[in-house]
Design an enzyme around this catalytic site. Structure first.
Site, PDB file in Angstrom:
ATOM      1  N   HIS A 234       0.815  -1.228   0.000  1.00 32.89           N
ATOM      2  CA  HIS A 234       0.000   0.000   0.000  1.00 32.89           C
ATOM      3  C   HIS A 234       0.850   1.280   0.000  1.00 32.89           C
ATOM      4  O   HIS A 234       0.646   2.154  -0.831  1.00 32.89           O
ATOM      5  CB  HIS A 234      -0.915   0.000   1.232  1.00 32.89           C
ATOM      6  CG  HIS A 234      -1.831  -1.194   1.304  1.00 32.89           C
ATOM      7  ND1 HIS A 234      -2.967  -1.323   0.525  1.00 32.89           N
ATOM      8  CD2 HIS A 234      -1.755  -2.323   2.051  1.00 32.89           C
ATOM      9  CE1 HIS A 234      -3.565  -2.463   0.805  1.00 32.89           C
ATOM     10  NE2 HIS A 234      -2.848  -3.099   1.715  1.00 32.89           N
TER      11      HIS A 234
HETATM   12  O1  RIB Z   1      -4.070  -0.141   5.261  1.00 33.16           O
HETATM   13  C1  RIB Z   1      -2.728  -0.149   4.899  1.00 33.16           C
HETATM   14  C2  RIB Z   1      -1.941   0.814   5.736  1.00 33.16           C
HETATM   15  O2  RIB Z   1      -1.971   0.408   7.095  1.00 33.16           O
HETATM   16  C3  RIB Z   1      -0.443   0.852   5.367  1.00 33.16           C
HETATM   17  O3  RIB Z   1       0.070   2.110   5.680  1.00 33.16           O
HETATM   18  C4  RIB Z   1       0.155  -0.173   6.283  1.00 33.16           C
HETATM   19  O4  RIB Z   1       1.535   0.060   6.564  1.00 33.16           O
HETATM   20  C5  RIB Z   1      -0.650   0.047   7.538  1.00 33.16           C
HETATM   21  O5  RIB Z   1      -0.069   1.134   8.228  1.00 33.16           O
END
Ligand code: RIB
Ligand code: CA
Length: 306
Positions: A234
């Site tokens: 992500h």
């Molecule tokens: O939902 C994904 C996010 O939540 C990313 O930033 C991952 O590292 C967690 O922090």
């Protein structure tokens, strides 16, 4: 062209580590500070991970420890995704570096106010530090170019059926940031779930060299999907947006954050109210990603010479 000055507010975190590694090694970005927050794992661990990463990469980027708990809710870390250390999978040598004495909020305020150019905040954890920064030092707002944040989404969550992890863990902080008047660009699950890396892509990263091998080792322990089903890294999508905005489409939309009840942490986008002129579009929402171009991009980023 001068590199773009950025500050990461981050909870490393394997996908954070991937994002930070790419940004640090790309000449078009000038990473000025890593400010840490407790989210994926406790803030002591995310801070240690930021130190491990910068030491491994051989860069003197300052690390400042931030908030360990959300403004109002109890933190719900997710070691099941990133491992108990928050960056399981690679045996980093013992860390020699130390974090700044200053709290992350103070360090961010100083960095922003002392910078000649406006700074972009890349927020890839909860928004706790940023909300406190704005409440304590509102003068920083006009010195910020943009907040590029991985969080939220337009269709469902990953922490429950409605809320994404970063917003879910501190919806009150996210509401303060989204309503701050500072330009916010939101990369939600609607695009980050589309940016998937498969086994052969990850193996291409592994083969790219020492740094790629370290990231591949982490990704082998990352549990947001699996290599054969497509890894969702992500936070790396936030850096992809900074460096290759041509791979994305955006739209100004009205986004509100639910802060109470079972849907707390949901980013609510009221399309209909906007069409009726009843709500102002306040957030630049990334709505599309060229997934194939993203995969090629991330592999090429790891092929950069050290
Ligand atoms: O939902 C994904 C996010 O939540 C990313 O930033 C991952 O590292 C967690 O922090
Ligand atoms: Ca993160």
């Amino acid at each position: 062209m001068k590199p773009r000055p950025i500050i990461f507010d981050t909870d490393p975190g394997i996908d954070d580590a991937t994002a930070i590694t790419i940004a640090v090694r790309n000449p078009n970005l000038d990473v000025r500070l890593l400010s840490t927050v407790g989210a994926n794992v406790e803030v002591e661990k995310t801070t240690l991970n930021a130190l491990k990463l910068t030491e491994f990469l051989g860069v003197e980027i300052p690390v400042a420890k931030g908030c360990g708990e959300p403004l109002m809710r109890k933190l719900r870390p997710c070691p099941e995704i990133h491992g108990i250390t928050g960056m399981d999978g690679y045996d980093f040598p013992p860390v020699k570096r130390k974090p700044l004495e200053k709290h992350a909020v103070e360090a961010m305020r100083n960095m922003i106010m002392e910078s000649e150019e406006k700074i972009t905040l890349v927020v890839i954890g909860t928004h706790t530090n940023i909300a406190i920064l704005f409440k304590m030092y509102p003068e920083v707002k006009e010195r910020i170019e943009e907040i590029v944040t991985m969080g939220g989404g337009l269709a469902g969550g990953n922490t429950n059926s409605s809320a994404e992890f970063n917003i879910y863990n501190d919806p009150h902080a996210a509401a303060i940031v989204f309503n701050s008047g500072v330009p916010v660009t939101m990369l939600g699950l609607n695009v980050t779930n589309e940016a998937r890396l498969y086994r052969d892509d990850a193996e291409a990263i592994d083969a790219s060299g020492r740094v790629g091998h370290m990231i591949y080792s982490l990704l082998n322990h990352y549990r947001d999907a699996f290599m054969d089903g497509g890894l969702r890294i992500h936070d790396s999508v936030a850096v992809a947006y900074l460096l290759r905005p041509d791979m994305f489409k955006t739209q100004m939309l009205p986004v509100e954050i639910a802060t109470e009840g079972p849907a707390a942490g949901t980013t609510v986008c009221d399309f209909r109210a906007m069409q009726r002129g009843e709500k102002e579009a306040n957030i630049k929402v990334v709505t599309e990603i060229d997934s194939a171009a993203y995969v090629q991009w991330i592999i090429e980023e790891f092929r950069r010479e050290d």
